[in-house]
Design an enzyme around this catalytic site. Structure first.
Site, PDB file in Angstrom:
ATOM      1  N   GLU A  23      40.560  46.731  39.380  1.00  0.00           N
ATOM      2  CA  GLU A  23      39.195  46.778  38.856  1.00  0.00           C
ATOM      3  C   GLU A  23      38.164  47.135  39.914  1.00  0.00           C
ATOM      4  O   GLU A  23      37.252  47.921  39.663  1.00  0.00           O
ATOM      5  CB  GLU A  23      38.788  45.422  38.242  1.00  0.00           C
ATOM      6  CG  GLU A  23      39.480  45.068  36.952  1.00  0.00           C
ATOM      7  CD  GLU A  23      40.859  44.497  37.180  1.00  0.00           C
ATOM      8  OE1 GLU A  23      41.234  44.319  38.361  1.00  0.00           O
ATOM      9  OE2 GLU A  23      41.541  44.237  36.187  1.00  0.00           O
ATOM     10  N   HIS A  57      39.779  33.587  30.550  1.00  0.00           N
ATOM     11  CA  HIS A  57      39.568  34.692  29.624  1.00  0.00           C
ATOM     12  C   HIS A  57      38.455  34.380  28.635  1.00  0.00           C
ATOM     13  O   HIS A  57      38.403  34.968  27.564  1.00  0.00           O
ATOM     14  CB  HIS A  57      40.862  34.986  28.852  1.00  0.00           C
ATOM     15  CG  HIS A  57      41.901  35.651  29.700  1.00  0.00           C
ATOM     16  ND1 HIS A  57      41.909  35.586  31.059  1.00  0.00           N
ATOM     17  CD2 HIS A  57      42.965  36.410  29.375  1.00  0.00           C
ATOM     18  CE1 HIS A  57      42.936  36.258  31.547  1.00  0.00           C
ATOM     19  NE2 HIS A  57      43.602  36.766  30.536  1.00  0.00           N
TER      20      HIS A  57
END
Lengths: 436, 418
Positions: free
Chosen positions: A172, A241
């Site tokens: 990322e 998450h």
């Protein structure tokens, strides 16, 4: 067991005396319950604050769905057109899945539109922009061949090729940096974080490069990048998450943040974000991808800096965004049955706040409840509270009530997860207390 | 030969005391058997170990037992997820069992293992130092090197296995952690469980060099057939010896997962069903051990089949026990957000600990704090909760605290104190 009190940020039972204003009226004793009817159509003037790059050749159309059209031309001139016959009655989303709209028989010029799910609306917006501008490209994990983990980019790779819809390795920090570098030299990339939480790995790139490069380069480089992905608390996805990154990113100077909540605004905001020459972070929510709505067939782009009036009202302003919009609308149903008239605004633009719309509302109702999914400490609600207090303090009859999530990592256990997030019953209780 | 033995099972920690099973298939026979691994090891900047692995009937049967249990557990998790009893994301390990059992056989309970989210089975096999459940891909590897750092610091001759997948192999933090480990000779073993797919992306589409055991460059590496439990055992033993003397080493376990990346992924859009069934037929880890057991006459086919049935029953019992367990109470919401003793004011104003400390505790704590602040001496440890001298704010006196709590009453979870 009732855990409401910790959520109410600050509240005193005595309302502030009105100093500069004419009579306030308190909520009337409960009248018989009335169904939620659409309010009368108001000519709603829209303040347009699109950031226009005068050097570009883009003509930006901001088509507001209610009443006003503004055309902003590349030379900065503004023409407005009120086109009432094209307007649609204000819609009230009262449950998480918007039901099929009854066709507005009065408007002859508008087509019936087509129904789709929110992730399809995002895809439609993305595809239209990719079609329109060959510099628009997508990069992220599993966006290409796999079609996207939430299917937002499904079908795009076969159509546009592997370079335009790029499957990145799991890196990322680097691919966000790569996207920023590409944007500096003319491309318009869209970075997808498979889950917003993964973008924490790219925080340095987003903060230092994405946000600041236009400034530190003296205006030489613009970063027309869109960073998007699902965030928010899902169904027992666990702490890592279920993150709300809007609260972490909000301090970064130089970026814009928007949150979509319906298929209509998802498509419009996606297109606006792609066309914007500034870096925009588009926050989607994991639980909203399957919302269904009928959206117009004709092309439309929404204003990035504008809030959405979901339900006009008189008694209290409820400011919310993303998934909490639906909890608020659920609470609104209960509140209306109890005789309250809440005004619900989906702020949509998380940075900057649309203080014009919000301000008008505060001036009308004098009471504010903010309902957000961020944690109480340092969330969007905290900033919004400060902002409203600074700007509209004189118009407030009572301190702002901010309902946010608990300052805990989101639990996996379903019952505990429910307790971390604001529930409709808590919103109802807060409004009742505020309006006493 | 297999014998009837009653053995209590430490199945899942919360249920350890209550699940019993009649376990066939144990033996105390430790006559050595030498087995050749299916494939030779491939080394990078290191001489690979021999293909001949020493094992015993006891070990082979235990391999079979553990892998059968793991397999059964993962299949059960699949059904539980579809029944919406397991929620969120569920990443299954079936196909990769050999890595876990092989590793367990090679190490001691003091060695650390850290892994990510495909971790149900690692837990089943191991001792107390298993750190699992990391959701952010690759983030556990620097942590693993930190564990190795602490091990080197305390000179305790143990190692850390930092596990990650082929998808995570492309994370920058891995290379940063490896560089540091190599610089300081930390006893870190980086284990890449290469199941060839990072969710939907095949390794050749994500990595320029899918030879993950070579990616350490200056750090030696070993490529291992991850479907062969004995090869894994040999490699882990070898790696442990190496790491204790020479610093980090990378092990690449060539393995495969039968399920998709998680239960939300069908697992068939990016690979063919033929590939999956082909691997199941040719390289399944349980089948391999079964063949070894049968060829060495350690058990009969029927005994093995019976055992598998028993395992199924055992897992079913565990599931029944789990279903009976109560969900956590809402009073648990703030448990473990902070370590207790962090600071009375912080605890109360954030409502982070529902269980109010007793008045004596608070008074004692205040006394200690006031002493510490007046002495400005070394940090103190309050009930193991960390040093207060680091904190800049002054803890209020009793009356002041009550006042501040009164103002913040809506933030205090328990109003009964006032």
């Amino acid at each position: 067991m009732w855990l409401c009190s910790p959520l109410i940020h600050s509240y005193s039972s005595t309302s502030l005396s009105s100093r500069h204003r004419p009579n306030r009226h308190n909520p009337p004793p409960s009248p018989p319950p009335h169904p939620l009817t659409p309010p009368p159509r108001s000519s709603f003037s829209v303040k347009v604050a699109c950031l226009i790059d005068l050097s570009s050749n883009l003509e930006v159309h901001c088509i507001e769905r209610k009443t006003s059209f503004f055309f902003i031309h590349c030379d900065g001139s503004l023409t407005s057109g009120l086109n009432l016959s094209n307007s649609r009655s204000a819609r009230l989303s009262t449950n998480a899945v918007a039901t099929k709209q009854d066709n507005v028989t009065a408007s002859t010029a508008s087509k019936p539109g087509h129904e789709l799910l929110l992730f399809e609306a995002l895809r439609e917006g993305l595809e239209e922009e990719m079609e329109r501008d060959p510099r628009v490209c997508v990069m992220g994990e599993d966006v290409g061949h796999y079609g996207g983990s939430y299917k937002v980019t499904k079908g795009l790779a076969p159509k546009y090729g592997d370079l335009r819809v790029l499957d990145t390795p799991i890196a990322e920090n680097s691919f966000t940096g790569m996207a920023i570098g590409a944007a500096m030299t003319g491309l318009r990339p869209i970075v997808e974080g498979m889950n917003m939480g993964f973008l924490l790995l790219a925080f340095n790139q987003i903060s230092n490069n994405c946000g600041m490069l236009h400034y530190t380069s003296g205006g030489q480089f613009k970063i027309p990048i869109v960073i998007r992905g699902p965030g928010g608390v899902g169904r027992q996805l666990g702490a890592e998450h279920s993150q709300r990154l809007e609260s972490y990113f909000q301090s970064i100077p130089g970026i814009q943040m928007v949150a979509c909540s319906t298929p209509y605004n998802a498509k419009g905001l996606m297109k606006a974000a792609i066309r914007s020459d500034n870096p925009v972070i588009l926050f989607e929510h994991v639980l909203l991808y399957n919302l269904k709505e009928r959206i117009p067939d004709e092309e439309y782009v929404l204003n990035l800096e504008e809030a959405e009036m979901v339900r006009p009202g008189e008694h209290v302003t409820i400011l919310t965004y993303s998934r909490m919009r639906y909890h608020v609308m659920q609470a609104a149903k209960t509140l209306v049955n109890k005789g309250y008239d809440p005004e619900v605004i989906d702020i949509r633009s998380l940075k900057p706040f649309d203080l014009y719309t919000i301000g008008n509302s505060v001036k009308k109702t004098h009471r504010v409840v903010i309902v957000e999914e961020c944690m109480r400490t340092g969330g969007i609600g905290a900033s919004l509270t400060a902002s409203i207090n600074e700007n509209f303090h004189d118009y407030l009859d009572a301190p702002i009530v901010c309902l946010s999530s608990q300052d805990v990592p989101t639990p996996y256990a379903g019952t505990l997860e429910e307790w971390t997030v604001v529930q409709p019953a808590q919103i109802v209780a807060a409004v009742e207390q505020l309006c006493r | 030969m297999a014998q009837l033995t009653r053995r209590s099972v430490n199945l899942l920690k919360p249920f350890s005391a209550s699940v019993f099973a009649t376990r066939h298939l144990t033996t105390s026979d430790t006559t050595p058997i030498t087995v050749e691994t299916s494939l030779p090891f491939t080394g990078h900047k290191i001489e690979p170990p021999s293909r001949s692995v020493e094992t015993t009937p006891k070990e082979l049967l235990s391999f079979f037992r553990d892998m059968a249990l793991m397999r059964r557990m993962e299949i059960a998790a699949d059904s539980l997820y579809k029944a919406k009893l397991i929620r969120g994301f569920c990443h299954l390990y079936d196909g990769q069992e050999a890595v876990s059992v092989g590793m367990e056989a090679a190490i001691t309970k003091k060695d650390c293992i850290i892994t990510a989210y495909r971790d149900h089975c690692i837990f089943l096999g191991q001792g107390q130092w298993v750190l699992r459940g990391h959701g952010i891909v690759g983030a556990q590897v620097p942590l693993g090197c930190g564990l190795a750092f602490a091990q080197k610091y305390s000179k305790d001759e143990n190692v850390t296995f930092a596990m990650y997948g082929d998808g995570a192999a492309n994370q920058g933090q891995l290379f940063e952690a490896l560089n540091m480990s190599a610089l300081w000779d930390l006893p870190a073993i980086l284990v890449c469980e290469n199941n060839h797919y990072g969710m939907g992306t095949a390794e050749w589409r994500a990595a320029k060099s899918p030879a993950y055991y070579k990616r350490g460059d200056y750090a030696p590496g070993l490529k291992v057939d991850g479907m062969d439990a004995l090869a894994v055992k040999q490699a882990c033993k070898f790696a442990k010896e190496h790491a204790l003397k020479n610093g980090p080493i990378i092990l690449e376990m060539d393995t495969y997962r039968y399920h998709g990346h998680s239960m939300s992924d069908p697992g068939s859009t990016y690979r063919t069903r033929d590939e999956i069934s082909g691997i199941r037929q040719e390289r399944d880890p349980i089948e391999r051990i079964k063949k070894l057991i049968l060829s060495h006459d350690l058990a009969t086919e029927k005994e093995l089949k019976d055992y598998e049935k028993e395992v199924r029953k055992e897992v079913d019992e565990a599931i029944a026990k789990a279903k009976e367990c109560a969900l956590p109470d809402s009073s648990e919401l703030f448990t473990n957000v902070y370590k207790k003793g962090f600071g009375v004011e912080i605890l109360q104003s954030l409502g982070s600990d529902q269980s109010e400390p007793s008045d004596t505790q608070i008074n004692n704590r205040e006394l200690v704090v006031q002493n510490a602040l007046s002495e400005r001496s070394t940090p103190i440890d309050l009930a193991g909760g960390g040093s207060l001298a680091r904190h800049q704010h002054v803890l209020p006196t009793a009356t002041h605290r009550q006042q501040s709590c009164h103002v913040n009453r809506h933030q205090c979870p328990n109003n009964s104190r006032h």
